[in-house]
Design an enzyme around this catalytic site. Structure first.
Site, short mmCIF file in Angstrom:
data_model
loop_
_atom_site.label_atom_id
_atom_site.label_comp_id
_atom_site.label_asym_id
_atom_site.label_seq_id
_atom_site.Cartn_x
_atom_site.Cartn_y
_atom_site.Cartn_z
CE LYS A 175 -57.16 11.36 -15.81
NZ LYS A 175 -58.54 11.56 -15.72
CE LYS A 243 -64.61 14.33 -12.29
NZ LYS A 243 -64.37 13.53 -13.58
#
Lengths: 307, 307
Positions: A175, A243
């Site tokens: 990811k 983030k």
């Protein structure tokens, strides 16, 4: 599907989790859901899910428990906090974390659960809220083969592409690879469009001329036109992007590899957050470059000449 | 096509020019060709073209003259050097430059030719030698509408996408935009694969998992697998890429805009050229990042810890 007569738990019904759990319910699995704000369980209960009062209760009632929350500390909390999953889960159960969080923390959680006979998969997703609602997510899975096969029917209910990329933590690392590609694409689109604007090009025609060849990318084709239309509505916000980039930079540091482009992009997004633009889409990155170009133009005015 | 009963000249039969001129010949236009190394005219003459002894002679015999040579000084030379195009060209003729060169020099040439009643278009191409041979190039055109319409039958004989992006010089600027996108894509692919390798991911599965979504790009889908296979054969060499990035950086400086990513990539490619890798494909960029990661890894060994 007799081997899948398991009860499936789902902890975290945010914009992603609600869509994902909804697909499990619609595809006929027995689903138990939990969310900190209990009202978000209601549409799922109306569709046939059961609600639990705590993550612990979800774990007590289920064989496989999915998690989809915001960040590393949130997963830590629903797993090991008071009334967390670990307090209720039984030997032989499986936890699947679809949040996007730290690969290193992921490996630690998997180790702690393995000591108690509980399996763990990391299975972060891409494809946005639309993919979650439609069940067309791309799911990147890390963990043991047997756990992946056990979870596959649920994963395939939520995603159109389920790829087992390696051991525990590998799904999260994949990811992060995805996010590096997304933001560097956007940096390229930004730098290219800033030059194109300054050079007086017709921006729509420019995108049309280059997008079909070696210069082409999803970001150019999809976010380029949004930039041109001054449309900053988020597919994925700057704040969420930051983030994830923080996770990329932490992982790169732990692995001892440089992240030249991602670190630069992180700091560019920082300037947007400082200006209160954290809620805009990640294609607002171009605004950071436009600011830089503006500063340079003023310096030119002061100095009389650019070169 | 009666209005196109013009003779078409083609100066520069390198790997791109030979394919492009070949398509003009095959599509039935009257073509006069010139190349510094005369032997390269032979296959075209066998197909029906005529050969000229100098660019000047091409211009004397033709109404529209295409140029496809390597760099800015080469175009300058075939236009304005001894026995150059300008020495032979007539009032009302049109010059079309398909080289990739400086937008600023392009505007200057167009001005000098306009004083003599000669039109000018910049029409750089992308799509590589394969696109040139097949007539499927993407052609980015800058110049006046009337000139573009006059050249269109020839451009459409050589390219499948012909886009008029703006005034003279805009085609070259658009090509630079294209190159910014190409190399930033490749930087992203490189940074992503370095992290993926260090993180122990299965690289093929990683590419498969991410290429269909927001992370996707032509470079990832086409050059990513080449990187994994250690296949450094060039679609476009590092040396040619550097020539084009130098043009990007010059144009950015002239326009007063920053080129953060492209300047970094230029210096990374420099390290590959220094090591004698200028003939490898532009996807060798990843080797520069791998070198940096190697240095960092040795520093860790010396200092004991990374963070």
């Amino acid at each position: 599907m007799s081997e899948h007569n398991e009860r499936v738990g789902f902890v975290g019904l945010g914009i992603m989790g609600a869509g994902m759990a909804g697909n499990l319910v619609r595809k006929g699995f027995d689903v138990v859901v939990y969310n900190r704000t209990a009202a978000r369980t209601e549409p799922l209960v109306a569709d046939g899910a059961e609600a639990a009062a705590t993550p612990r209760e979800v774990a007590q009632r289920c064989d496989v428990v999915f998690i989809c929350v915001s960040d590393t500390p949130d997963v830590e909390h629903v797993l090991f906090g008071e009334d967390g999953i670990a307090a209720g889960i039984g030997d032989g159960a499986l936890v699947v974390d679809s949040s996007t969080v730290s690969p290193a923390a992921t490996r630690e959680w998997a180790g702690r659960l393995a000591e108690r006979g509980v399996g763990f998969l990391d299975a972060p997703v891409s494809g946005g809220s639309e993919g979650a609602a439609k069940g067309t997510l791309s799911i990147m899975v890390g963990g043991d083969d047997t756990h992946v096969e056990r979870a596959r029917p649920y994963l395939e209910a939520m995603g159109s592409t389920v790829t087992h990329v390696g051991v525990v933590g590998a799904g999260q690392t994949c990811k992060l690879v995805n996010q590096i590609l997304v933001v560097t694409s956007m940096l390229g689109v930004s730098e290219a469009l800033v030059l194109a604007k300054a050079g007086g090009l017709d921006l729509e025609k420019t995108i049309a001329a280059v997008k079909g060849g070696a210069a082409g990318s999803w970001m150019l084709a999809n976010r380029g036109p949004q930039v041109i239309r001054d449309d900053w509505r988020p597919g994925f916000t700057v704040d969420l992007q930051q983030k994830d980039l923080r996770l990329v930079l932490e992982a790169a540091d732990e692995l001892g590899v440089p992240a030249l482009a991602t670190s630069t992009i992180f700091h560019l997004y920082r300037t947007l957050q400082r200006e209160g633009l954290g809620g805009e889409g990640n294609h607002a990155l171009i605004k950071a470059l436009e600011r830089l170009a503006g500063v340079q133009a003023r310096q030119e005015d002061a100095n009389g000449s650019a070169s």
